[in-house]
Design an enzyme around this catalytic site. Structure first.
Site, PDB file in Angstrom:
ATOM      1  N   GLY A  46       3.234   1.632   6.446  1.00 15.61           N
ATOM      2  CA  GLY A  46       3.686   2.849   5.786  1.00 15.61           C
ATOM      3  C   GLY A  46       3.330   2.762   4.316  1.00 15.61           C
ATOM      4  O   GLY A  46       3.120   1.676   3.780  1.00 15.61           O
ATOM      5  N   GLN A  51       3.102   4.651  -4.574  1.00 16.99           N
ATOM      6  CA  GLN A  51       2.500   3.318  -4.442  1.00 16.99           C
ATOM      7  C   GLN A  51       1.013   3.310  -4.757  1.00 16.99           C
ATOM      8  O   GLN A  51       0.431   2.235  -4.945  1.00 16.99           O
ATOM      9  CB  GLN A  51       2.724   2.761  -3.032  1.00 16.99           C
ATOM     10  CG  GLN A  51       4.189   2.408  -2.762  1.00 16.99           C
ATOM     11  CD  GLN A  51       4.348   1.771  -1.403  1.00 16.99           C
ATOM     12  OE1 GLN A  51       4.420   2.468  -0.401  1.00 16.99           O
ATOM     13  NE2 GLN A  51       4.392   0.446  -1.367  1.00 16.99           N
ATOM     14  N   CYS A  89       7.265  -5.180   1.400  1.00 16.08           N
ATOM     15  CA  CYS A  89       6.728  -3.950   0.811  1.00 16.08           C
ATOM     16  C   CYS A  89       5.396  -4.280   0.161  1.00 16.08           C
ATOM     17  O   CYS A  89       5.269  -5.313  -0.503  1.00 16.08           O
ATOM     18  CB  CYS A  89       7.708  -3.409  -0.236  1.00 16.08           C
ATOM     19  SG  CYS A  89       7.123  -1.937  -1.084  1.00 16.08           S
ATOM     20  N   LEU A  90       4.421  -3.398   0.341  1.00 16.54           N
ATOM     21  CA  LEU A  90       3.103  -3.619  -0.269  1.00 16.54           C
ATOM     22  C   LEU A  90       3.200  -3.722  -1.787  1.00 16.54           C
ATOM     23  O   LEU A  90       2.354  -4.353  -2.413  1.00 16.54           O
ATOM     24  CB  LEU A  90       2.158  -2.468   0.104  1.00 16.54           C
ATOM     25  CG  LEU A  90       1.822  -2.314   1.593  1.00 16.54           C
ATOM     26  CD1 LEU A  90       0.938  -1.096   1.804  1.00 16.54           C
ATOM     27  CD2 LEU A  90       1.168  -3.568   2.139  1.00 16.54           C
ATOM     28  N   HIS A 132      12.652   3.256   4.584  1.00 10.70           N
ATOM     29  CA  HIS A 132      11.932   2.548   3.511  1.00 10.70           C
ATOM     30  C   HIS A 132      11.044   3.516   2.718  1.00 10.70           C
ATOM     31  O   HIS A 132      11.060   3.519   1.484  1.00 10.70           O
ATOM     32  CB  HIS A 132      11.098   1.416   4.137  1.00 10.70           C
ATOM     33  CG  HIS A 132      10.307   0.605   3.160  1.00 10.70           C
ATOM     34  ND1 HIS A 132      10.600  -0.713   2.874  1.00 10.70           N
ATOM     35  CD2 HIS A 132       9.213   0.921   2.410  1.00 10.70           C
ATOM     36  CE1 HIS A 132       9.720  -1.159   1.977  1.00 10.70           C
ATOM     37  NE2 HIS A 132       8.866  -0.190   1.687  1.00 10.70           N
ATOM     38  N   GLU A 133      10.273   4.341   3.423  1.00  7.09           N
ATOM     39  CA  GLU A 133       9.321   5.229   2.735  1.00  7.09           C
ATOM     40  C   GLU A 133      10.022   6.384   2.036  1.00  7.09           C
ATOM     41  O   GLU A 133       9.590   6.826   0.971  1.00  7.09           O
ATOM     42  CB  GLU A 133       8.263   5.744   3.707  1.00  7.09           C
ATOM     43  CG  GLU A 133       7.436   4.660   4.398  1.00  7.09           C
ATOM     44  CD  GLU A 133       6.789   3.656   3.465  1.00  7.09           C
ATOM     45  OE1 GLU A 133       6.542   3.971   2.282  1.00  7.09           O
ATOM     46  OE2 GLU A 133       6.540   2.530   3.911  1.00  7.09           O
ATOM     47  N   HIS A 136      11.107   5.231  -1.226  1.00 10.61           N
ATOM     48  CA  HIS A 136      10.032   5.168  -2.229  1.00 10.61           C
ATOM     49  C   HIS A 136       9.904   6.484  -3.003  1.00 10.61           C
ATOM     50  O   HIS A 136       9.725   6.458  -4.221  1.00 10.61           O
ATOM     51  CB  HIS A 136       8.680   4.885  -1.561  1.00 10.61           C
ATOM     52  CG  HIS A 136       8.337   3.429  -1.460  1.00 10.61           C
ATOM     53  ND1 HIS A 136       8.280   2.588  -2.551  1.00 10.61           N
ATOM     54  CD2 HIS A 136       7.995   2.662  -0.392  1.00 10.61           C
ATOM     55  CE1 HIS A 136       7.921   1.365  -2.157  1.00 10.61           C
ATOM     56  NE2 HIS A 136       7.757   1.382  -0.845  1.00 10.61           N
TER      57      HIS A 136
END
Ligand code: NI
Length: 167
Positions: A46, A51, A89-90, A132-133, A136
């Protein structure tokens, strides 16, 4: 399509609540294509627009072996239950954390044609990714949801963050 570099913890764009998309047009669809490519290159499941440095409420989710899909202006409209999960997380490479997430999550959003959709999932990676997304685009990272600093674990070797479940 353009691969765009991932922004990391400490970059203010990750902390600003993103702006609502007022019209789903070709520029948004290009953004979604760029996000999808950038997500796959980073081996995430995701990604949210902040990001890659874009302050818009756009999310892409790409579960393993499933077609990726976009969520525009996503809002969690229903959640229930609690479970402890391991998460990465990226934008926080080299770390994993354990935190509490919901069991069942329903998100309302627009798809890339501007139609209203609802995505519901329960007890799986998708339910986790939906929370999670959506965090963000509200300027939140999973590290904000840890109960204690000790719930964050540095992976070895340092920087080796790419594995299933990172989003
Ligand atoms: Ni993330």
């Amino acid at each position: 399509m353009t691969i765009r570099p991932i922004r990391y913890l400490g970059d203010p764009v990750l902390r600003r609540p993103a702006k609502k998309v007022s019209r789903v047009d070709d520029s948004i669809r290009r953004l979604i294509a760029d996000m999808t490519e950038s997500m796959y290159l980073a081996q995430g499941v995701g990604i949210a627009a902040p990001q890659i440095g874009v302050g818009l409420r756009v999310v892409v989710i790409g579960m393993p072996d499933e077609e990726p899909f976009a969520l525009i202006n996503p809002v969690v409209i229903k959640r229930s239950g609690e479970r402890r999960l391991d998460e990465g997380c990226l934008s926080v490479p080299g770390y994993r954390g354990s935190l509490t997430r919901s069991i069942a999550v329903t998100v309302k959003a627009l798809d890339e044609d501007g139609r209203e959709i609802r995505v519901k999932s329960e007890g799986d990676l998708l339910a986790q990714a939906l929370e999670h997304e959506t965090d963000h685009v509200n300027g939140l990272l999973y590290v904000d949801r840890l109960d204690a600093k000790t719930d964050l674990v540095k992976l070895e070797p340092a920087g080796a963050h790419v594995r299933d479940g990172d989003d």
